[in-house]
Design a protein around this motif. Structure first.
Motif, PDB file in Angstrom:
ATOM      1  N   GLU A  44      10.808   4.007   3.796  1.00  0.00           N
ATOM      2  CA  GLU A  44       9.523   4.747   3.814  1.00  0.00           C
ATOM      3  C   GLU A  44       8.951   5.362   4.997  1.00  0.00           C
ATOM      4  O   GLU A  44       8.182   6.108   4.936  1.00  0.00           O
ATOM      5  CB  GLU A  44       8.430   4.111   2.823  1.00  0.00           C
ATOM      6  CG  GLU A  44       8.569   3.876   1.465  1.00  0.00           C
ATOM      7  CD  GLU A  44       7.671   3.224   0.779  1.00  0.00           C
ATOM      8  OE1 GLU A  44       7.380   3.525  -0.426  1.00  0.00           O
ATOM      9  OE2 GLU A  44       6.531   2.756   1.455  1.00  0.00           O
ATOM     10  N   LEU A  45       9.575   4.732   6.149  1.00  0.00           N
ATOM     11  CA  LEU A  45       9.071   5.045   7.419  1.00  0.00           C
ATOM     12  C   LEU A  45      10.070   5.229   8.472  1.00  0.00           C
ATOM     13  O   LEU A  45      10.938   4.514   8.614  1.00  0.00           O
ATOM     14  CB  LEU A  45       7.789   3.927   7.870  1.00  0.00           C
ATOM     15  CG  LEU A  45       6.830   4.426   9.152  1.00  0.00           C
ATOM     16  CD1 LEU A  45       5.889   5.441   8.387  1.00  0.00           C
ATOM     17  CD2 LEU A  45       6.048   3.116   9.081  1.00  0.00           C
ATOM     18  N   VAL A  46      10.035   6.268   9.086  1.00  0.00           N
ATOM     19  CA  VAL A  46      11.167   6.442  10.112  1.00  0.00           C
ATOM     20  C   VAL A  46      10.694   7.180  11.369  1.00  0.00           C
ATOM     21  O   VAL A  46       9.707   7.967  11.443  1.00  0.00           O
ATOM     22  CB  VAL A  46      12.327   7.499   9.610  1.00  0.00           C
ATOM     23  CG1 VAL A  46      11.817   8.791   9.272  1.00  0.00           C
ATOM     24  CG2 VAL A  46      13.488   7.563  10.530  1.00  0.00           C
ATOM     25  N   LYS A  47      11.002   6.348  12.254  1.00  0.00           N
ATOM     26  CA  LYS A  47      10.959   6.815  13.856  1.00  0.00           C
ATOM     27  C   LYS A  47      12.067   7.712  14.308  1.00  0.00           C
ATOM     28  O   LYS A  47      13.080   7.131  14.404  1.00  0.00           O
ATOM     29  CB  LYS A  47      10.558   5.529  14.888  1.00  0.00           C
ATOM     30  CG  LYS A  47       9.848   6.138  16.023  1.00  0.00           C
ATOM     31  CD  LYS A  47       9.498   4.875  16.907  1.00  0.00           C
ATOM     32  CE  LYS A  47       8.245   5.072  17.663  1.00  0.00           C
ATOM     33  NZ  LYS A  47       7.923   3.703  18.421  1.00  0.00           N
ATOM     34  N   VAL A  68      12.598  19.500   5.519  1.00  0.00           N
ATOM     35  CA  VAL A  68      13.812  18.968   4.650  1.00  0.00           C
ATOM     36  C   VAL A  68      13.846  17.825   4.082  1.00  0.00           C
ATOM     37  O   VAL A  68      14.590  17.633   3.167  1.00  0.00           O
ATOM     38  CB  VAL A  68      14.908  19.518   5.473  1.00  0.00           C
ATOM     39  CG1 VAL A  68      15.158  20.945   6.276  1.00  0.00           C
ATOM     40  CG2 VAL A  68      14.918  18.507   6.826  1.00  0.00           C
ATOM     41  N   THR A  69      13.152  16.837   4.502  1.00  0.00           N
ATOM     42  CA  THR A  69      13.115  15.463   3.988  1.00  0.00           C
ATOM     43  C   THR A  69      11.885  15.378   3.001  1.00  0.00           C
ATOM     44  O   THR A  69      11.654  14.375   2.152  1.00  0.00           O
ATOM     45  CB  THR A  69      13.095  14.408   4.923  1.00  0.00           C
ATOM     46  OG1 THR A  69      12.017  14.483   5.886  1.00  0.00           O
ATOM     47  CG2 THR A  69      14.094  14.557   5.833  1.00  0.00           C
ATOM     48  N   ASN A  70      11.102  16.334   2.908  1.00  0.00           N
ATOM     49  CA  ASN A  70       9.927  16.066   2.005  1.00  0.00           C
ATOM     50  C   ASN A  70       9.098  15.013   2.418  1.00  0.00           C
ATOM     51  O   ASN A  70       8.507  14.217   1.419  1.00  0.00           O
ATOM     52  CB  ASN A  70      10.228  16.205   0.391  1.00  0.00           C
ATOM     53  CG  ASN A  70       9.050  16.683  -0.315  1.00  0.00           C
ATOM     54  OD1 ASN A  70       8.124  17.188  -0.028  1.00  0.00           O
ATOM     55  ND2 ASN A  70       9.138  16.125  -1.496  1.00  0.00           N
ATOM     56  N   SER A  71       8.722  14.887   3.849  1.00  0.00           N
ATOM     57  CA  SER A  71       7.909  13.797   4.280  1.00  0.00           C
ATOM     58  C   SER A  71       6.779  14.427   4.782  1.00  0.00           C
ATOM     59  O   SER A  71       6.450  15.460   5.181  1.00  0.00           O
ATOM     60  CB  SER A  71       8.787  12.786   5.090  1.00  0.00           C
ATOM     61  OG  SER A  71       9.430  13.709   6.135  1.00  0.00           O
ATOM     62  N   CYS A  82       7.106  10.445  13.991  1.00  0.00           N
ATOM     63  CA  CYS A  82       7.306   9.127  12.812  1.00  0.00           C
ATOM     64  C   CYS A  82       6.788   9.999  11.621  1.00  0.00           C
ATOM     65  O   CYS A  82       5.932  10.903  11.523  1.00  0.00           O
ATOM     66  CB  CYS A  82       5.949   8.049  13.122  1.00  0.00           C
ATOM     67  SG  CYS A  82       6.206   7.089  11.919  1.00  0.00           S
ATOM     68  N   LEU A  83       7.796   9.814  10.525  1.00  0.00           N
ATOM     69  CA  LEU A  83       7.700  10.510   9.361  1.00  0.00           C
ATOM     70  C   LEU A  83       7.455   9.372   8.227  1.00  0.00           C
ATOM     71  O   LEU A  83       8.063   8.448   8.374  1.00  0.00           O
ATOM     72  CB  LEU A  83       8.985  11.312   8.856  1.00  0.00           C
ATOM     73  CG  LEU A  83       9.273  12.464  10.123  1.00  0.00           C
ATOM     74  CD1 LEU A  83      10.466  13.198   9.508  1.00  0.00           C
ATOM     75  CD2 LEU A  83       8.268  13.472   9.953  1.00  0.00           C
TER      76      LEU A  83
END
Length: 97
Positions: A44-47, A68-71, A82-83
């Motif tokens: 759920e969380l990406v750096k 594009v990732t809908n985040s 951070c998304l």
């Protein structure tokens, strides 16, 4: 839409993460999007780290990758982004109210 307290909480979680997605001179490619999607589904969380060789600005990368990732963009600091995207099937991160 996340509240201020939720973003602060997610930012604190993201501070301890290592960048799992790196964007270089080729910019946002299909493989970058695929990797970001996999991490968002799993955690759920990406750096994301934007390397010096990337021709896009950090703002362009953050906005395009979030689109594009809908985040949602949690923060942009230096060359890091951070998304966050909630996993609807299996919630991993419990957000404060």
């Amino acid at each position: 839409m996340l509240s201020k307290s939720q973003k602060v909480y997610l930012k604190s979680l993201c501070n301890t993460l290592k960048p799992l997605v790196m964007i270089g001179k080729n910019g946002i490619t299909d493989s970058v999007i695929e990797t970001a999607e996999e991490v968002l589904v799993a955690k759920e969380l990406v750096k994301v780290s934007v390397l010096e060789s990337c021709e896009l600005s950090i703002d362009e990368v953050a906005i395009e990758l979030a689109r594009v990732t809908n985040s949602e963009i949690i923060y942009k600091i230096g060359r890091k982004v951070c998304l966050y995207r909630k996993n609807l099937r299996k919630t991993i991160i419990e957000l404060p109210r």
